[in-house]
Design a protein around this motif. Structure first.
Motif, PDB file in Angstrom:
ATOM      1  N   ARG A   1       0.828  -1.206   0.000  1.00 28.17           N
ATOM      2  CA  ARG A   1       0.000   0.000   0.000  1.00 28.17           C
ATOM      3  C   ARG A   1       0.859   1.251   0.000  1.00 28.17           C
ATOM      4  NH1 ARG A   1      -2.545   2.608   4.541  1.00 28.17           N
ATOM      5  NH2 ARG A   1      -4.398   3.798   3.914  1.00 28.17           N
ATOM      6  N   THR A   2       1.916   1.252   0.807  1.00 29.23           N
ATOM      7  CA  THR A   2       2.812   2.405   0.844  1.00 29.23           C
ATOM      8  C   THR A   2       3.554   2.578  -0.475  1.00 29.23           C
ATOM      9  OG1 THR A   2       3.129   2.056   3.226  1.00 29.23           O
ATOM     10  CG2 THR A   2       4.715   3.473   2.105  1.00 29.23           C
ATOM     11  N   LEU A   3       3.975   1.458  -1.078  1.00 27.16           N
ATOM     12  CA  LEU A   3       4.688   1.537  -2.355  1.00 27.16           C
ATOM     13  C   LEU A   3       3.784   2.063  -3.459  1.00 27.16           C
ATOM     14  CD1 LEU A   3       7.256   0.946  -3.986  1.00 27.16           C
ATOM     15  CD2 LEU A   3       6.389  -1.368  -4.358  1.00 27.16           C
ATOM     16  N   MET A   4       2.524   1.623  -3.485  1.00 25.91           N
ATOM     17  CA  MET A   4       1.602   2.062  -4.533  1.00 25.91           C
ATOM     18  C   MET A   4       1.307   3.562  -4.435  1.00 25.91           C
ATOM     19  SD  MET A   4       1.159  -0.570  -6.372  1.00 25.91           S
ATOM     20  CE  MET A   4      -0.167   0.008  -7.431  1.00 25.91           C
ATOM     21  N   LYS A   5       1.464   4.136  -3.245  1.00 29.93           N
ATOM     22  CA  LYS A   5       1.244   5.572  -3.093  1.00 29.93           C
ATOM     23  C   LYS A   5       2.444   6.388  -3.556  1.00 29.93           C
ATOM     24  CE  LYS A   5      -2.015   5.420   0.802  1.00 29.93           C
ATOM     25  NZ  LYS A   5      -2.249   5.827   2.209  1.00 29.93           N
ATOM     26  N   ASN A   6       3.581   5.725  -3.716  1.00 29.07           N
ATOM     27  CA  ASN A   6       4.807   6.408  -4.129  1.00 29.07           C
ATOM     28  C   ASN A   6       4.836   6.461  -5.664  1.00 29.07           C
ATOM     29  OD1 ASN A   6       7.472   7.228  -4.653  1.00 29.07           O
ATOM     30  ND2 ASN A   6       8.225   6.253  -2.789  1.00 29.07           N
ATOM     31  N   LYS A   7       4.373   7.559  -6.219  1.00 29.92           N
ATOM     32  CA  LYS A   7       4.250   7.666  -7.673  1.00 29.92           C
ATOM     33  C   LYS A   7       5.596   7.582  -8.401  1.00 29.92           C
ATOM     34  CE  LYS A   7      -0.090  10.258  -7.546  1.00 29.92           C
ATOM     35  NZ  LYS A   7      -0.795  11.515  -7.933  1.00 29.92           N
ATOM     36  N   PRO A   8       6.658   8.249  -7.928  1.00 30.93           N
ATOM     37  CA  PRO A   8       7.952   8.093  -8.621  1.00 30.93           C
ATOM     38  C   PRO A   8       8.421   6.643  -8.677  1.00 30.93           C
ATOM     39  CG  PRO A   8       8.021   9.977  -7.154  1.00 30.93           C
ATOM     40  CD  PRO A   8       6.749   9.265  -6.860  1.00 30.93           C
ATOM     41  N   ALA A   9       8.197   5.873  -7.600  1.00 35.49           N
ATOM     42  CA  ALA A   9       8.607   4.469  -7.601  1.00 35.49           C
ATOM     43  C   ALA A   9       7.794   3.660  -8.605  1.00 35.49           C
ATOM     44  CB  ALA A   9       8.461   3.880  -6.199  1.00 35.49           C
ATOM     45  N   ILE A  10       6.495   3.933  -8.698  1.00 35.17           N
ATOM     46  CA  ILE A  10       5.653   3.211  -9.662  1.00 35.17           C
ATOM     47  C   ILE A  10       6.059   3.546 -11.093  1.00 35.17           C
ATOM     48  CG2 ILE A  10       3.288   2.873 -10.471  1.00 35.17           C
ATOM     49  CD1 ILE A  10       3.924   1.636  -7.762  1.00 35.17           C
ATOM     50  N   VAL A  11       6.348   4.832 -11.351  1.00 35.56           N
ATOM     51  CA  VAL A  11       6.812   5.222 -12.685  1.00 35.56           C
ATOM     52  C   VAL A  11       8.136   4.534 -12.999  1.00 35.56           C
ATOM     53  CG1 VAL A  11       7.616   7.159 -14.084  1.00 35.56           C
ATOM     54  CG2 VAL A  11       5.580   7.411 -12.649  1.00 35.56           C
ATOM     55  N   SER A  12       9.003   4.430 -12.009  1.00 41.10           N
ATOM     56  CA  SER A  12      10.297   3.763 -12.208  1.00 41.10           C
ATOM     57  C   SER A  12      10.106   2.292 -12.551  1.00 41.10           C
ATOM     58  CB  SER A  12      11.161   3.899 -10.952  1.00 41.10           C
ATOM     59  OG  SER A  12      11.450   5.254 -10.684  1.00 41.10           O
ATOM     60  N   ILE A  13       9.128   1.635 -11.921  1.00 45.04           N
ATOM     61  CA  ILE A  13       8.853   0.223 -12.236  1.00 45.04           C
ATOM     62  C   ILE A  13       8.458   0.076 -13.697  1.00 45.04           C
ATOM     63  CG2 ILE A  13       7.271  -1.691 -11.788  1.00 45.04           C
ATOM     64  CD1 ILE A  13       7.200  -0.839  -8.881  1.00 45.04           C
TER      65      ILE A  13
ATOM     66  N   ILE B   1      18.867   5.881 -12.608  1.00 42.03           N
ATOM     67  CA  ILE B   1      17.935   6.722 -11.846  1.00 42.03           C
ATOM     68  C   ILE B   1      16.705   5.920 -11.442  1.00 42.03           C
ATOM     69  CG2 ILE B   1      16.423   8.732 -11.994  1.00 42.03           C
ATOM     70  CD1 ILE B   1      18.505  10.008 -13.850  1.00 42.03           C
ATOM     71  N   ALA B   2      16.149   5.127 -12.370  1.00 47.76           N
ATOM     72  CA  ALA B   2      14.934   4.362 -12.079  1.00 47.76           C
ATOM     73  C   ALA B   2      15.171   3.343 -10.976  1.00 47.76           C
ATOM     74  CB  ALA B   2      14.440   3.669 -13.351  1.00 47.76           C
ATOM     75  N   PHE B   3      16.284   2.616 -11.026  1.00 50.02           N
ATOM     76  CA  PHE B   3      16.561   1.624  -9.990  1.00 50.02           C
ATOM     77  C   PHE B   3      16.786   2.290  -8.631  1.00 50.02           C
ATOM     78  CE2 PHE B   3      17.569  -1.632 -13.281  1.00 50.02           C
ATOM     79  CZ  PHE B   3      16.816  -2.663 -12.742  1.00 50.02           C
ATOM     80  N   ASN B   4      17.448   3.439  -8.602  1.00 49.78           N
ATOM     81  CA  ASN B   4      17.679   4.119  -7.333  1.00 49.78           C
ATOM     82  C   ASN B   4      16.381   4.679  -6.750  1.00 49.78           C
ATOM     83  OD1 ASN B   4      20.690   4.388  -6.484  1.00 49.78           O
ATOM     84  ND2 ASN B   4      20.727   4.643  -8.696  1.00 49.78           N
ATOM     85  N   ILE B   5      15.519   5.232  -7.597  1.00 46.71           N
ATOM     86  CA  ILE B   5      14.223   5.721  -7.110  1.00 46.71           C
ATOM     87  C   ILE B   5      13.367   4.561  -6.609  1.00 46.71           C
ATOM     88  CG2 ILE B   5      12.049   6.800  -7.823  1.00 46.71           C
ATOM     89  CD1 ILE B   5      13.625   8.588  -9.679  1.00 46.71           C
ATOM     90  N   LEU B   6      13.381   3.441  -7.335  1.00 47.54           N
ATOM     91  CA  LEU B   6      12.639   2.264  -6.883  1.00 47.54           C
ATOM     92  C   LEU B   6      13.206   1.743  -5.564  1.00 47.54           C
ATOM     93  CD1 LEU B   6      10.503   0.107  -7.288  1.00 47.54           C
ATOM     94  CD2 LEU B   6      12.098  -1.129  -8.765  1.00 47.54           C
ATOM     95  N   GLY B   7      14.523   1.746  -5.426  1.00 49.92           N
ATOM     96  CA  GLY B   7      15.129   1.327  -4.166  1.00 49.92           C
ATOM     97  C   GLY B   7      14.705   2.217  -3.007  1.00 49.92           C
ATOM     98  N   ASP B   8      14.643   3.531  -3.234  1.00 50.59           N
ATOM     99  CA  ASP B   8      14.174   4.443  -2.192  1.00 50.59           C
ATOM    100  C   ASP B   8      12.711   4.158  -1.843  1.00 50.59           C
ATOM    101  OD1 ASP B   8      16.585   5.748  -1.929  1.00 50.59           O
ATOM    102  OD2 ASP B   8      16.102   7.275  -3.441  1.00 50.59           O
ATOM    103  N   GLY B   9      11.910   3.881  -2.870  1.00 52.17           N
ATOM    104  CA  GLY B   9      10.502   3.570  -2.624  1.00 52.17           C
ATOM    105  C   GLY B   9      10.329   2.294  -1.827  1.00 52.17           C
ATOM    106  N   LEU B  10      11.111   1.269  -2.138  1.00 52.31           N
ATOM    107  CA  LEU B  10      11.031   0.016  -1.388  1.00 52.31           C
ATOM    108  C   LEU B  10      11.525   0.203   0.045  1.00 52.31           C
ATOM    109  CD1 LEU B  10      12.282  -2.517  -4.089  1.00 52.31           C
ATOM    110  CD2 LEU B  10       9.960  -2.299  -3.196  1.00 52.31           C
ATOM    111  N   ARG B  11      12.541   1.021   0.224  1.00 53.27           N
ATOM    112  CA  ARG B  11      13.034   1.291   1.579  1.00 53.27           C
ATOM    113  C   ARG B  11      11.944   1.937   2.431  1.00 53.27           C
ATOM    114  NH1 ARG B  11      17.373   5.744   1.622  1.00 53.27           N
ATOM    115  NH2 ARG B  11      15.449   6.880   1.161  1.00 53.27           N
ATOM    116  N   ASP B  12      11.216   2.899   1.857  1.00 52.09           N
ATOM    117  CA  ASP B  12      10.117   3.524   2.589  1.00 52.09           C
ATOM    118  C   ASP B  12       8.973   2.544   2.812  1.00 52.09           C
ATOM    119  OD1 ASP B  12      11.603   5.836   2.540  1.00 52.09           O
ATOM    120  OD2 ASP B  12      10.535   6.705   0.823  1.00 52.09           O
ATOM    121  N   ALA B  13       8.721   1.687   1.824  1.00 54.83           N
ATOM    122  CA  ALA B  13       7.610   0.745   1.942  1.00 54.83           C
ATOM    123  C   ALA B  13       7.839  -0.260   3.052  1.00 54.83           C
ATOM    124  CB  ALA B  13       7.384   0.039   0.609  1.00 54.83           C
TER     125      ALA B  13
END
Length: 384
Positions: free
Chosen positions: A40-52, A365-377
């Motif tokens: 749920r937290t990851l899905m709210k992170n729009k930059p991480a979803i765009v990176s996926i 950039i995409a992998f690093n943004i996704l990594g940040d999103g997963l860390r928050d999730a």
């Protein structure tokens, strides 16, 4: 305004509340697991979803991209060498630079001298070169300048031919080589990440769980390995193996897992004294089962996050090695090899550098943004 007496209020407006002890503290909202909260937290992170989506798109293009035209990875043809990018429909949009022309600024003592230099550069006639005067000279040195646009596709009688990302100095299609190179770089990165995951988690888990002498011995070995520079390991691999995917993966596998093992060891050391681990030991659960079923699930989040961060690191490491000539060698392609070739021709053919560098940058950039999103999730403090 006159205030009403409480006795004048209709008592039918009020109903008594019946309290039932069995339902008074009932939780009406559905409970969520940790995994559901993380998703749920990851899905709210729009930059991480765009990176996926960007990462998935690049992976798909690395698979199907080379088959989207009729040119192979190493199809050499000098008659079509050094052709700039040309894309159907987009060739009519001049500012995109995908119209299949070469342009440059040339200076001389006068307009005629500058034009002569432009013609000598493109080795063509006036028929295929458009000259636009930028500065008219007065006879002094380098006081005139012209912009020359060379229609190279027309000059080579290839009006109906399109190379979407242009061709290199040997006439090889850059579209095909770019996606072939992206595939090679991704394979190296994912294989290195998997080895990092398997070796690092196993090594760190055993070291942290058993502790004592086992931990001391394993950590001394890790300290010795981490003290060896990766570049030295690559050079040793080149003496034993041929430069290529295998030597790069082995070099990454030798020391790349140490960071993961240290993180896992630290987390396991914190969990081994927790009540649920002590209860499992009291019930006679084997050490392997405790590690596999109790410890690893509780550190899954940090394992996933660090694995995600190790992928762009491996991609950059491969690109660096190929750029300095220690990685993928021609005619094979990788992002690093393509960037090295583009850098050598930057002044004359900048498109050879722009496209692979753009793909590499977007991936990093995409992998690093996704990594940040997963860390928050996977951080319980971020769950709302």
């Amino acid at each position: 305004m006159e205030k009403k007496n409480l006795n004048q209020i209709d008592k039918n407006l009020f109903k008594p509340l019946n309290q039932e002890e069995n339902v008074s503290e009932k939780i009406t909202a559905p409970s969520r697991t940790f995994g559901q909260d993380a998703r749920r937290t990851l899905m709210k992170n729009k930059p991480a979803i765009v990176s996926i989506f960007i990462i998935l798109l690049i992976i798909i293009m690395s698979i199907i991209g080379p088959s989207m035209n009729d040119y192979g990875n190493d199809d050499q043809e000098l008659s079509r060498a050094k052709l700039p990018p040309r894309v159907p429909l987009l060739e009519n949009v001049s500012w995109l630079g995908l119209n299949g022309t070469l342009s440059g600024r040339y200076e001389g003592t006068d307009v005629e001298d500058a034009t002569t230099k432009a013609m000598a550069r493109y080795k063509s006639t006036d028929e295929f070169v458009d000259i636009k005067v930028l500065e008219e000279g007065d006879g002094s040195r380098n006081s005139a300048a012209v912009k020359a646009t060379f229609h190279i596709y027309e000059a080579k009688e290839m009006d109906d031919t399109y190379f979407w990302f242009g061709t290199d100095t040997l006439g090889r299609d850059q579209w095909t080589r770019l996606w072939e190179g992206t595939r090679v770089s991704l394979i190296i990165a994912f294989v290195a990440a998997i080895l990092d995951l398997l070796i690092g988690v196993t090594y760190g888990g055993v070291s942290g769980f058993y502790g004592g002498r086992v931990d001391n011995v394993l950590q001394r070995i890790a300290e010795i390995l981490v003290g060896i520079p990766n570049l030295v390991i690559i050079l040793l691999m080149m003496l034993i193996l041929q430069p290529g995917i295998v030597s790069i993966v082995i070099a990454l596998a030798i020391t790349g897992w140490i960071g993961m093992s240290r993180i896992v060891r630290g987390e396991v050391l914190k969990l081994t004294n927790q009540e649920f681990v002590l209860a499992a030991r009291t019930l006679g659960t084997s050490n392997g089962t405790i590690i596999r079923r109790h410890l690893i699930p509780n550190i899954t989040g940090i394992i996933i996050v660090n694995t995600m961060f190790s992928i762009p690191g491996a991609i950059f490491f491969e690109a660096f090695l190929s750029f300095i000539g220690l990685g993928i060698v021609p005619p094979n392609a990788s992002l690093g090899a393509l960037i090295q070739q583009g850098f050598a021709n930057l002044r004359l053919y900048p498109y050879l550098l722009v496209f692979p560098a753009a793909v590499l940058s977007v991936l990093m950039i995409a992998f690093n943004i996704l990594g940040d999103g997963l860390r928050d999730a996977f951080d319980p403090k971020m769950h709302k």
